[in-house]
Design an enzyme around this catalytic site. Structure first.
Site, PDB file in Angstrom:
ATOM      1  N   CYS A 185       0.839  -1.202   0.000  1.00 28.28           N
ATOM      2  CA  CYS A 185       0.000   0.000   0.000  1.00 28.28           C
ATOM      3  C   CYS A 185       0.876   1.256   0.000  1.00 28.28           C
ATOM      4  O   CYS A 185       1.516   1.567  -0.984  1.00 28.28           O
ATOM      5  CB  CYS A 185      -0.969  -0.051   1.188  1.00 28.28           C
ATOM      6  SG  CYS A 185      -2.331   1.120   1.024  1.00 28.28           S
ATOM      7  N   HIS A 234      -3.564  -5.587   1.111  1.00 32.88           N
ATOM      8  CA  HIS A 234      -2.886  -5.780   2.402  1.00 32.88           C
ATOM      9  C   HIS A 234      -2.881  -7.257   2.789  1.00 32.88           C
ATOM     10  O   HIS A 234      -3.821  -7.716   3.466  1.00 32.88           O
ATOM     11  CB  HIS A 234      -3.617  -4.996   3.490  1.00 32.88           C
ATOM     12  CG  HIS A 234      -3.404  -3.526   3.459  1.00 32.88           C
ATOM     13  ND1 HIS A 234      -2.520  -2.880   4.281  1.00 32.88           N
ATOM     14  CD2 HIS A 234      -3.961  -2.564   2.689  1.00 32.88           C
ATOM     15  CE1 HIS A 234      -2.541  -1.573   4.030  1.00 32.88           C
ATOM     16  NE2 HIS A 234      -3.416  -1.360   3.068  1.00 32.88           N
ATOM     17  N   GLU A 288      -1.392  -8.678   5.151  1.00 35.76           N
ATOM     18  CA  GLU A 288      -1.409  -8.849   6.614  1.00 35.76           C
ATOM     19  C   GLU A 288      -2.823  -8.730   7.172  1.00 35.76           C
ATOM     20  O   GLU A 288      -3.071  -9.092   8.318  1.00 35.76           O
ATOM     21  CB  GLU A 288      -0.453  -7.847   7.280  1.00 35.76           C
ATOM     22  CG  GLU A 288      -0.996  -6.444   7.483  1.00 35.76           C
ATOM     23  CD  GLU A 288      -1.014  -5.577   6.223  1.00 35.76           C
ATOM     24  OE1 GLU A 288      -0.739  -6.110   5.131  1.00 35.76           O
ATOM     25  OE2 GLU A 288      -1.324  -4.364   6.329  1.00 35.76           O
TER      26      GLU A 288
END
Lengths: 745, 224
Positions: free
Chosen positions: B87, B195, B197
């Site tokens: 990002c 993302h 994560e």
């Protein structure tokens, strides 16, 4: 400070009444100078002092086993178990948002985050209940887009997820939108700190942004008076401007200071700026404070002492530190590129007339320089006049209550349903709702469900349920019962994610307190809140009162907004959610005899403009039993046990028809029911009713055994349309298109 | 011994804690690496996480490229060290010239936080080794400026050199060629807008991010 040509006395220009001016003179035993008058005018404003509402707020229950900090501090705090405490607060930023929607909403987020990390907690979630006029009006669209962009722009950047909120559209908010914001923070219980100054010789260190002329008099000029048509442009300089990057660094710096135990006390600078932070910390610690007004880093030249002391420039904190720790404090702040300046010193209290200690706030021109203002700190913070304003019920109340909103009937039930569905996803997509990897259920559901986890917290398997609830339609008919029903609604929302309620915070948005009808509404709402919170054993641990929500002489409907905080014991898998599954059995589970009414319903208000009728009865014991059962069925599933329910949704605004439509749209699976629903059964609103789905009706029946609850079969999920007896069939695609179009620009 | 990953943190970064949680979920040792550090000694891989480095002032990544750590990241990348920008980290890598192209505002001109279907487009980058071409992943996006843009020659060379790592199955932001992530020619520097994560557990709606982070930490020998 004021228009020098004006013949109006200065204290009145600053918003103080003649009687309040006399009281200031009596406190000081002399005529106040102009700077002192400015200090009192902001600290004794409605916004800071709650002078019209305080005598009512005393009736709320505020204690409970889990409560670590109740109302009166920057945030309420509860013990969540596992060595973790949760701090929660809700606030309004209504008036600034009415004038400058982006910055008004943005600084509302910024302000409440500071209230939370002031307590030593890292902010982990935000919710935004918003109220506007109908979006068909271009100005409302501008306000709505600006507010959503402000929340998105500030909240996403500062790094706190926005996990929910509410959207309400009603003509009563057209001239005075409501922008409320709730923030939840988490902290290791032992890190809890309070905004107290102590220790003579300790230093008051101003952290964060420079001080400018933005937001001067925001609490007295903006938040404590109504709007007329001319005021909006002239009031714009009172709106503050936010900088989420400054706030982000300020959060990290303050948490780092707290982690190392470097502060004695810490306080945010919000409404009334430096005068509020210095007088409140000194008053709580029963000490005095010297403030060197020349030490404050300024954004522009030529600012007067009264401007420096009352500026509401954003992203500032005041930390009380020992001289020995100052060097390390400055070093840590330097790492985070946060400005840190000693602006004050804690002083011994003076002796009062009867030998009692009196902490005195002295504003000085240099620490050894001239004293510009000298006032007892507690007189600013705690001694504002209390008003028991006259109250009386609206004259048209009984006439409105005797109306029958069902009398107009419906000539097209399907059209009614299509008009009432609304999909807020277009708004919630604009908010980061996932940061910190805690969000199990995000915005748009009955309640948010979060893992109880965050940077620096001890491990826990628990979950947090969070919901904001309001119902101005109900409260305009009956503020007392409407508020109690709103609490019940919040508890039902928590049950849908398996959470049991532990605490309530409230933001009381009302009209002009000088109108007896408004004070009656406020008093009634407080009584309803107190009654419900006692019955449900949910203490009120914090709140905010926003008055003068009026425009061109019209008060808003009474709008108490409640934040409900709940907990689950073990969060291992997501709860069932809204979506129906093909072939599953759909039921309503309810308290026997649970009433519903078209009075105050979305159907009556939005389809027919009705403001009359009566509200459904609330059976406290039955409602508690029902919510506890639903919560336990859901919690069993989230803890990894066998799920009895495959879907659950509480019946609220729009009644059963809207609840079923939302469940059908959520997974694209319809429902056909041949039950004989009448208008009230379809769109009537009332407490103590959930729609549930299950693959195993026998197991659901067994779960209800021994409970005084009823299970009404609705139908079997399937197909691509919704039919509820005489309503429909309505294709899901029609519903989905209407729901999306309701908010799309 | 587990791989040691530096999670570079600028003032204004806000996904650093999440990145560490994601990396730890795949067995890495992840450490905060402050932006003023001038070396990456003892580090096996670098992650530039999401957020708003230096407030995203001027434009995302424009100031971060001047942070002292970025010279060390460039050296590390030049020596073949794995570098992943997520990002805002992707935006920083393009501003720093470590990846071609740029990220401009989403076509709809609003922030977008939503689940996103992705397709694996190549399997030779440090983030996609061990995955299959065409494999579907469900990983959320969370950005205002995520629309990948580059000139036609750059796009042609990205395609020719197999540098498009991930594509959107339904384009959420107007990115050219549905690009969600790219790598450098060597495949050791990867930038992506989604993302991973945020997709490390069924509790969060998807675990597909573990495939990508797992590839980063398991498919490589310790770098130095």
């Amino acid at each position: 400070m004021a228009d020098e040509q004006s013949t109006v006395p200065l204290h009145r220009q600053l918003g103080l009444t003649d009687a309040e001016y006399d009281e200031v003179a009596q406190v000081l035993g002399r005529t106040p100078n102009d700077l002192e008058l400015a200090l009192y005018s902001v600290m004794w404003s409605e916004h800071c002092s709650y002078k019209s509402s305080r005598i009512h707020l005393r009736r709320l229950p505020t204690t409970g086993d889990r409560v670590l900090v109740g109302p009166g501090e920057n945030a309420g705090v509860i013990d969540a178990g596992d060595g973790i405490a949760l701090a929660i607060r809700i606030e309004s930023h209504n008036h600034p948002s009415a004038i400058e929607p982006y910055q008004g909403a943005a600084t509302g987020v910024g302000g409440i985050l500071r209230d939370i990390f002031t307590m030593g907690a890292r902010p982990i979630a935000v919710m935004d209940p918003l109220f506007f006029g109908p979006l068909s009006e271009p100005r409302q669209r501008w306000l709505f887009d600006g507010v959503v962009a402000g929340i998105s722009g500030y909240g996403n950047s500062v790094g706190v997820p926005t996990v929910g909120g509410e959207l309400t559209f009603d003509p009563c908010y057209a001239g005075n939108p409501l922008v409320n914001v709730l923030c939840l923070g988490a902290l290791p219980t032992e890190r809890l700190v309070l905004g107290i100054a102590s220790g003579t010789g300790n230093l008051a260190v101003l952290l964060g942004s420079t001080t400018g002329r933005d937001g001067i008099g925001g609490v007295s000029v903006l938040a404590s008076a109504g709007f007329s048509e001319e005021t909006e442009d002239t009031k714009r300089p009172s709106v503050q401007v936010g900088d989420p990057y400054e706030e982000k660094r300020l959060i990290e710096a303050c948490l780092a200071l707290l982690d190392e135990g470097l502060v004695v006390g810490i306080q945010d600078l919000g409404g009334a700026g430096l005068v509020c932070a210095t007088s409140e910390t000194a008053a709580r610690g029963r000490v005095g404070m010297d403030v060197d007004v020349t030490a404050v880093p300024l954004r522009e030249a030529g600012m007067e002492p009264w401007e420096i002391m009352t500026s509401e420039s954003q992203e500032r904190m005041l930390a009380i530190v020992t001289p020995a720790n100052l060097e390390r404090v400055l070093e840590l702040c330097g790492r985070w590129e946060v400005r840190a300046t000693v602006v004050g010193k804690v002083t011994e209290p003076d002796l009062g007339a009867n030998g009692e200690p009196v902490g005195v706030l002295r504003i000085r021109d240099g620490f050894d320089g001239e004293v510009l203002a000298e006032v007892p700190a507690a007189s600013l913070a705690d001694d504002a006049p209390l008003y028991d304003r006259p109250l009386s019920a609206p004259v048209d109340l009984e006439a409105r209550r005797s109306e029958d909103p069902a009398a107009v009937g419906s000539d097209d039930l399907s059209a009614d349903l299509v008009a009432l569905v609304r999909d807020p996803a277009v708004v919630y997509r604009r908010y980061d709702h996932q940061l910190f990897l805690n969000t199990v259920v995000g915005p748009g559901a009955d309640a948010a469900l979060l893992r109880l986890a965050g940077p620096g917290l001890p491990p826990s398997e628990r979950g947090i349920g969070l919901s904001t609830d309001s119902n101005p339609r109900w409260c305009s008919i009956d503020p007392r019962h409407g508020t109690a029903l709103t609490v019940a609604e919040g508890i039902a929302n928590l049950a849908c994610v398996g959470a049991s309620p532990v605490a309530v915070v409230n933001c009381l948005n009302f009209g002009n307190p000088e109108h007896p009808e408004v004070m009656w509404q406020l008093s009634e709402a407080v009584d309803g809140l107190a009654e419900a919170c006692r019955a449900f054993s949910t203490p009120v641990i914090g709140g905010n009162v926003s008055l003068y929500n009026e425009s061109s002489g019209r008060d808003i409907d009474p709008t108490p907004v409640l934040g409900l905080l709940g907990l689950t014991e073990r969060l291992q898998t997501p709860p069932p959610g809204l979506g129906l599954t093909e072939g599953h059995h759909v039921f309503v589970v309810a308290v026997p005899g649970a009433e519903r009414s078209l009075g105050g319903s979305r159907w009556a208000r939005e389809r027919h403009g009705s403001t009359g009728g009566t509200l459904a009865h609330l059976n406290y014991a039955g409602h508690l039993e029902l919510c506890a059962l639903v919560a336990s069925l859901v919690a069993t599933a989230t803890a990894g046990g066998a799920p009895v329910l495959s879907a659950v949704h509480d019946v609220s605004g729009g009644g059963l028809a809207v609840a079923v439509a939302e469940m059908a749209m959520a997974a694209g699976v319809g429902l056909t029911s041949d039950a004989a629903f009448d208008l009230e059964a379809l769109f009537g609103e009332g407490p103590s009713r959930f729609v549930v789905a299950t693959a195993d009706p026998a197991a659901l029946g067994a779960a209800l055994e021994g409970h005084d609850l009823v299970l009404e079969p609705i139908g079997i999920a399937g197909g691509s349309s919704v039919q509820l007896g005489p309503l429909g069939p309505v294709e899901l695609s029609t519903l989905a298109d209407a729901a999306t179009a309701a908010l799309a620009g | 011994m587990s791989m040691r990953v530096a999670v570079v943190t600028f003032p204004g970064t806000n996904c650093e804690h999440d990145a560490i949680q994601g990396l730890e979920a795949v067995g890495a040792e992840a450490v905060f690496w402050w932006h003023t550090e001038t070396s990456l000694d003892g580090i096996d891989a670098v992650v530039l996480p999401g957020g708003f480095a230096h407030g995203d002032y001027l434009r995302p990544g424009a100031i971060a490229r001047f942070s002292p750590v970025m010279a060390a990241v460039a050296d590390f990348a030049a020596q073949g060290g794995p570098v992943v920008g997520i990002c805002n980290g992707f935006q920083v890598l393009t501003e720093a010239g470590l990846l071609p192209g740029a990220l401009q505002k989403n076509a709809q001109l609003t922030f977008a936080c939503q689940p996103c279907g992705l397709e694996v487009a190549q399997t030779s980058s440090v983030l996609t080794r061990g995955l299959e071409i065409g494999q579907h992943l469900e990983i959320p996006i969370n950005h205002f400026s995520g629309s990948y843009v580059c000139d036609e020659a750059t796009l042609a060379s990205l395609e020719a050199n197999d540098q498009v790592v991930l594509r959107y199955r339904q384009n959420p932001n107007g990115s050219v060629a549905n690009i969600a992530g790219i790598c450098n020619v060597a495949g050791n520097v990867v930038g992506l807008m989604p993302h991973p994560e945020r997709a490390i557990s069924p509790l969060l709606g998807s675990s597909d991010g573990l495939h990508l982070l797992g590839s980063l930490v398991s498919s490589l020998p310790a770098h130095r």
